[in-house]
Enzyme design. Sequence first.
Site: not given
Ligand code: SAH
Length: 325
Positions: A71, A84, A91, A95, A98, A312
């Site tokens: 995406e 973006c 991944c 986390c 996410c 995000c």
């Molecule tokens: N792996 C990389 C890039 C992808 S995540 C990283 O960790 O930075 C991109 C951003 O989205 C990160 O800052 C992450 O903390 C944020 N993010 C992930 N899940 C989210 C959610 N459910 N709500 C808001 N931000 C989120």
Amino acid sequence: MKSFFDLTRTEVAQIVGKPAIASQLFKSVYLNRSADAAPFDATLPTVVRRFQSEDGTQRFLLQLEDKEMIESVIIPGDERLTFCVSSQVGCALACTFCLTGLLGLKRNLTAGEIVSQIVVLARSGVAGRFSVVLMGMGEPLQNYDNVLKAISILNDDHGYDLSLRRITLSTAGLVPGLERLAAEPLFPNLSISLTGATNAQRDQLMPINRKYPIEAVLDVVRSLPPQRQKRVMLEYVMIKGVTDSPADAEALSALIGTMAVKVNLIPFNPASELGYERSDDETVLRFHGHLLEKGIATFVRRSRGGDVSGACGQLMKKAMEVSSQ
Ligand code: SAH
């Protein structure tokens, strides 16, 4: 046939034997949108679906040559668009807040697959200058060589000529990759996803913290020369009752101390699969105020594209649902 998007101008020149032809090809493909890059392949990923958010954000579901799906998102801004883009299919970092983390890692993207996302978005009919953030699916520093190669292709002054200040790499904080990046001549803006100001807390939210704890990540930031440290942003997801207490704000500002970094607070984007809630607006405001009082340049990210699962942390789960229909 080799994909044109996977090649630097120097590599194109080596293959065709003439630097002038390489320059012409870069100009015609990247600037004049030519679909022909002979003797190279200029096939782009297929746009399987395009979701239009009420706020102007557009989410693109793209299919790669091997049928894997990724995406990319266009986020309109006051002056510029933000593109973006993804760096991996899925991944590995898992986390807990996410959605992409639920998928696991399928594979790395090639440099060409990263560049071609930008080509698709730039040709999608949404006019305007753009910045690129590597904040889509995946962990860019786990795909280091291809990500850096893509950055150098985007930066090439015969192609998009995108300034390194218009390219942001977002990472969960992989220390070896950060150390390597710190030594690169090409240094993009750097976002580090912190979301947790203590190791105990971050261990729970971002399992990668057990391998690379907060101090090790911040040591790399501290070692950066001032001009680079200024281009670092700490991203902090605001999760109700988990990361948003006054004590969390205190711990975060103590961690940052006198570093020249900025902080971006991202109100959590919910999904039914994730067992968290977004912090209340007043809580975000108070947290923001606390950091500002400590003299830390802090911004609250306005969530965009949530109605089409383009915000995000919302990428890919919905794509899987669509692709399996
Ligand atoms: N792996 C990389 C890039 C992808 S995540 C990283 O960790 O930075 C991109 C951003 O989205 C990160 O800052 C992450 O903390 C944020 N993010 C992930 N899940 C989210 C959610 N459910 N709500 C808001 N931000 C989120």
